[in-house]
Design an enzyme around this catalytic site. Structure first.
Site, PDB file in Angstrom:
ATOM      1  CE1 TYR A  14      -3.743  -2.379   0.175  1.00 54.53           C
ATOM      2  CE2 TYR A  14      -2.710  -3.276   2.142  1.00 54.53           C
ATOM      3  CZ  TYR A  14      -3.648  -3.360   1.146  1.00 54.53           C
ATOM      4  OH  TYR A  14      -4.512  -4.426   1.108  1.00 54.53           O
ATOM      5  CG  ASN A  70     -10.074   2.074  -0.804  1.00 53.63           C
ATOM      6  OD1 ASN A  70     -10.582   0.956  -0.697  1.00 53.63           O
ATOM      7  ND2 ASN A  70      -8.770   2.270  -0.841  1.00 53.63           N
ATOM      8  CG  HIS A  91     -13.352  -7.788  -1.442  1.00 59.86           C
ATOM      9  ND1 HIS A  91     -13.150  -7.444  -2.762  1.00 59.86           N
ATOM     10  CD2 HIS A  91     -12.313  -7.224  -0.755  1.00 59.86           C
ATOM     11  CE1 HIS A  91     -12.036  -6.730  -2.869  1.00 59.86           C
ATOM     12  NE2 HIS A  91     -11.512  -6.581  -1.661  1.00 59.86           N
ATOM     13  CG  ASP A 151     -28.578  -3.390  -0.238  1.00 55.73           C
ATOM     14  OD1 ASP A 151     -28.327  -3.782  -1.397  1.00 55.73           O
ATOM     15  OD2 ASP A 151     -29.019  -4.144   0.661  1.00 55.73           O
ATOM     16  CG  HIS A 201     -10.147  -1.049  -4.859  1.00 57.08           C
ATOM     17  ND1 HIS A 201     -10.634  -1.265  -3.589  1.00 57.08           N
ATOM     18  CD2 HIS A 201     -11.179  -1.238  -5.709  1.00 57.08           C
ATOM     19  CE1 HIS A 201     -11.905  -1.592  -3.675  1.00 57.08           C
ATOM     20  NE2 HIS A 201     -12.270  -1.584  -4.943  1.00 57.08           N
ATOM     21  NE  ARG A 260      -6.713  -8.903  -0.946  1.00 55.19           N
ATOM     22  CZ  ARG A 260      -6.894  -8.508   0.320  1.00 55.19           C
ATOM     23  NH1 ARG A 260      -7.787  -7.593   0.614  1.00 55.19           N
ATOM     24  NH2 ARG A 260      -6.182  -9.038   1.290  1.00 55.19           N
TER      25      ARG A 260
HETATM   26  O1  CA2 Z   1      -6.323  -1.752  -2.603  1.00 55.33           O
HETATM   27  C1  CA2 Z   1      -7.163  -1.231  -1.868  1.00 55.33           C
HETATM   28  O2  CA2 Z   1      -7.294  -0.015  -1.761  1.00 55.33           O
HETATM   29  C2  CA2 Z   1      -8.052  -2.121  -0.978  1.00 55.33           C
HETATM   30  O3  CA2 Z   1      -9.343  -1.531  -0.946  1.00 55.33           O
HETATM   31  C3  CA2 Z   1      -7.407  -2.108   0.386  1.00 55.33           C
HETATM   32  C4  CA2 Z   1      -8.104  -3.029   1.387  1.00 55.33           C
HETATM   33  C5  CA2 Z   1      -8.272  -4.429   0.795  1.00 55.33           C
HETATM   34  O4  CA2 Z   1      -9.018  -5.238   1.682  1.00 55.33           O
HETATM   35  C6  CA2 Z   1      -8.956  -4.399  -0.561  1.00 55.33           C
HETATM   36  O5  CA2 Z   1      -9.031  -5.708  -1.053  1.00 55.33           O
HETATM   37  C7  CA2 Z   1      -8.185  -3.526  -1.527  1.00 55.33           C
HETATM   38  C8  CA2 Z   1      -7.300  -3.176   2.675  1.00 55.33           C
HETATM   39  C9  CA2 Z   1      -6.857  -1.926   3.276  1.00 55.33           C
HETATM   40  C10 CA2 Z   1      -5.911  -2.286   4.383  1.00 55.33           C
HETATM   41  O6  CA2 Z   1      -5.040  -1.234   4.569  1.00 55.33           O
HETATM   42  C11 CA2 Z   1      -3.960  -1.462   5.366  1.00 55.33           C
HETATM   43  C12 CA2 Z   1      -3.118  -0.417   5.501  1.00 55.33           C
HETATM   44  C13 CA2 Z   1      -1.998  -0.545   6.277  1.00 55.33           C
HETATM   45  C14 CA2 Z   1      -1.740  -1.727   6.925  1.00 55.33           C
HETATM   46  C15 CA2 Z   1      -2.604  -2.780   6.769  1.00 55.33           C
HETATM   47  C16 CA2 Z   1      -3.730  -2.652   5.992  1.00 55.33           C
END
Ligand code: CA2
Length: 144
Positions: A23, A74, A80, A87, A100, A111
Protein backbone atom coordinates in the site's frame (compact mmCIF):
# COMPACT_ATOMS: atom_id res chain seq x y z
CA UNK A 1 -18.69 24.60 -7.11
CA UNK A 2 -19.00 20.82 -6.90
CA UNK A 3 -19.36 18.99 -3.61
CA UNK A 4 -17.47 15.70 -3.48
CA UNK A 5 -16.99 13.26 -0.62
CA UNK A 6 -14.21 10.67 -0.30
CA UNK A 7 -15.00 7.71 1.96
CA UNK A 8 -12.38 5.30 3.25
CA UNK A 9 -13.21 2.00 4.89
CA UNK A 10 -11.55 -0.30 7.40
CA UNK A 11 -7.82 -0.31 8.08
CA UNK A 12 -7.08 2.49 5.64
CA UNK A 13 -6.32 4.67 8.68
CA UNK A 14 -3.17 2.53 9.03
CA UNK A 15 -1.77 3.37 5.60
CA UNK A 16 1.94 4.07 5.70
CA UNK A 17 2.37 2.09 8.92
CA UNK A 18 2.24 -1.53 7.73
CA UNK A 19 2.21 -3.57 4.53
CA UNK A 20 4.13 -0.74 2.88
CA UNK A 21 5.21 -3.04 0.06
CA UNK A 22 1.53 -3.32 -0.95
CA UNK A 23 0.00 0.00 0.00
CA UNK A 24 3.03 2.31 -0.03
CA UNK A 25 4.45 4.48 2.73
CA UNK A 26 2.10 7.39 2.32
CA UNK A 27 -0.32 7.94 5.20
CA UNK A 28 -4.02 8.65 4.91
CA UNK A 29 -3.29 12.15 6.24
CA UNK A 30 -0.83 12.70 3.33
CA UNK A 31 -3.40 11.43 0.84
CA UNK A 32 -6.06 13.68 2.31
CA UNK A 33 -3.69 16.66 2.15
CA UNK A 34 -3.08 16.04 -1.59
CA UNK A 35 -6.82 15.75 -2.18
CA UNK A 36 -7.51 18.97 -0.25
CA UNK A 37 -4.87 20.79 -2.29
CA UNK A 38 -6.39 19.54 -5.54
CA UNK A 39 -9.87 20.48 -4.32
CA UNK A 40 -8.81 24.02 -3.41
CA UNK A 41 -7.25 24.58 -6.82
CA UNK A 42 -10.30 23.24 -8.61
CA UNK A 43 -13.17 24.84 -6.72
CA UNK A 44 -14.31 21.63 -5.11
CA UNK A 45 -15.92 21.51 -1.69
CA UNK A 46 -14.34 18.32 -0.38
CA UNK A 47 -15.47 16.15 2.53
CA UNK A 48 -13.35 13.31 3.85
CA UNK A 49 -14.50 10.45 6.05
CA UNK A 50 -12.83 7.25 7.26
CA UNK A 51 -14.34 4.56 9.43
CA UNK A 52 -13.60 1.00 10.41
CA UNK A 53 -17.30 0.49 11.11
CA UNK A 54 -19.63 -0.68 8.35
CA UNK A 55 -22.72 1.07 9.76
CA UNK A 56 -20.92 4.41 9.98
CA UNK A 57 -19.99 4.15 6.31
CA UNK A 58 -23.62 3.32 5.47
CA UNK A 59 -24.77 6.41 7.45
CA UNK A 60 -22.32 8.65 5.61
CA UNK A 61 -23.39 7.28 2.23
CA UNK A 62 -27.04 7.88 3.11
CA UNK A 63 -26.29 11.48 4.15
CA UNK A 64 -24.55 12.08 0.82
CA UNK A 65 -27.77 11.55 -1.13
CA UNK A 66 -28.98 15.07 -0.34
CA UNK A 67 -25.83 17.13 -0.06
CA UNK A 68 -23.10 15.81 -2.38
CA UNK A 69 -22.61 15.95 -6.16
CA UNK A 70 -20.25 12.98 -6.30
CA UNK A 71 -18.92 10.21 -4.05
CA UNK A 72 -15.57 8.41 -4.16
CA UNK A 73 -15.21 5.27 -2.08
CA UNK A 74 -12.43 2.94 -1.11
CA UNK A 75 -14.47 0.52 0.96
CA UNK A 76 -11.39 -1.53 1.91
CA UNK A 77 -12.26 -5.11 2.84
CA UNK A 78 -16.00 -4.28 2.82
CA UNK A 79 -15.71 -4.01 -0.97
CA UNK A 80 -15.86 -7.79 -1.15
CA UNK A 81 -18.44 -8.49 1.56
CA UNK A 82 -20.84 -5.66 2.29
CA UNK A 83 -24.35 -5.95 0.91
CA UNK A 84 -25.27 -3.05 3.23
CA UNK A 85 -22.76 -0.69 1.58
CA UNK A 86 -23.86 -1.90 -1.86
CA UNK A 87 -27.51 -1.20 -0.98
CA UNK A 88 -26.72 2.27 0.42
CA UNK A 89 -24.78 3.18 -2.75
CA UNK A 90 -27.66 1.98 -4.91
CA UNK A 91 -29.91 4.59 -3.26
CA UNK A 92 -27.73 7.46 -4.51
CA UNK A 93 -28.48 9.43 -7.65
CA UNK A 94 -24.99 10.89 -7.90
CA UNK A 95 -21.89 9.52 -9.67
CA UNK A 96 -19.80 7.07 -7.69
CA UNK A 97 -16.14 6.24 -8.23
CA UNK A 98 -14.88 2.97 -6.76
CA UNK A 99 -11.26 3.29 -5.78
CA UNK A 100 -8.54 0.86 -4.72
CA UNK A 101 -4.87 1.48 -4.10
CA UNK A 102 -3.97 -1.97 -5.37
CA UNK A 103 -5.20 -3.86 -8.42
CA UNK A 104 -7.72 -6.13 -6.71
CA UNK A 105 -7.84 -8.32 -9.84
CA UNK A 106 -4.23 -9.44 -9.61
CA UNK A 107 -4.49 -10.35 -5.93
CA UNK A 108 -6.16 -13.21 -4.04
CA UNK A 109 -9.33 -14.67 -5.60
CA UNK A 110 -11.52 -13.38 -2.78
CA UNK A 111 -10.64 -9.81 -3.80
CA UNK A 112 -11.77 -10.33 -7.39
CA UNK A 113 -15.41 -9.86 -6.48
CA UNK A 114 -16.52 -6.33 -5.69
CA UNK A 115 -20.04 -5.58 -4.49
CA UNK A 116 -19.39 -1.89 -5.19
CA UNK A 117 -18.60 -2.10 -8.91
CA UNK A 118 -22.18 -2.46 -10.13
CA UNK A 119 -23.10 0.81 -8.46
CA UNK A 120 -20.05 2.71 -9.77
CA UNK A 121 -19.83 5.13 -12.67
CA UNK A 122 -16.11 4.37 -12.88
CA UNK A 123 -13.37 2.42 -11.15
CA UNK A 124 -9.74 3.27 -10.43
CA UNK A 125 -7.45 0.60 -9.04
CA UNK A 126 -3.80 -0.33 -9.05
CA UNK A 127 -2.25 3.15 -9.22
CA UNK A 128 -1.28 3.36 -5.57
CA UNK A 129 -2.22 6.35 -3.46
CA UNK A 130 -2.09 8.53 -6.62
CA UNK A 131 -5.45 6.98 -7.39
CA UNK A 132 -7.17 9.33 -4.96
CA UNK A 133 -6.32 12.49 -6.92
CA UNK A 134 -6.98 10.56 -10.16
CA UNK A 135 -10.44 9.72 -8.86
CA UNK A 136 -11.08 13.37 -7.99
CA UNK A 137 -9.97 14.45 -11.47
CA UNK A 138 -12.20 11.83 -13.06
CA UNK A 139 -15.14 12.91 -10.94
CA UNK A 140 -14.67 16.62 -11.69
CA UNK A 141 -14.49 15.87 -15.42
CA UNK A 142 -17.56 13.68 -15.25
CA UNK A 143 -19.55 16.34 -13.39
CA UNK A 144 -18.77 19.04 -16.01
O1 CA2 B 1 -6.32 -1.75 -2.60
C1 CA2 B 1 -7.16 -1.23 -1.87
O2 CA2 B 1 -7.29 -0.02 -1.76
C2 CA2 B 1 -8.05 -2.12 -0.98
O3 CA2 B 1 -9.34 -1.53 -0.95
C3 CA2 B 1 -7.41 -2.11 0.39
C4 CA2 B 1 -8.10 -3.03 1.39
C5 CA2 B 1 -8.27 -4.43 0.79
O4 CA2 B 1 -9.02 -5.24 1.68
C6 CA2 B 1 -8.96 -4.40 -0.56
O5 CA2 B 1 -9.03 -5.71 -1.05
C7 CA2 B 1 -8.18 -3.53 -1.53
C8 CA2 B 1 -7.30 -3.18 2.68
C9 CA2 B 1 -6.86 -1.93 3.28
C10 CA2 B 1 -5.91 -2.29 4.38
O6 CA2 B 1 -5.04 -1.23 4.57
C11 CA2 B 1 -3.96 -1.46 5.37
C12 CA2 B 1 -3.12 -0.42 5.50
C13 CA2 B 1 -2.00 -0.55 6.28
C14 CA2 B 1 -1.74 -1.73 6.92
C15 CA2 B 1 -2.60 -2.78 6.77
C16 CA2 B 1 -3.73 -2.65 5.99
Amino acid sequence: MSKIIILNGPNLNLLGEREKEKYGNITLKDIEASCKEYAQKNNIILSLFQSNIEGELVEEIQKSRNNQDGLIINAGGYTHTSVAIHDALKILNIPIVELHITNIYNREDFRHKSLISKTATGIICGFGSEGYVMALKGMVNYLK
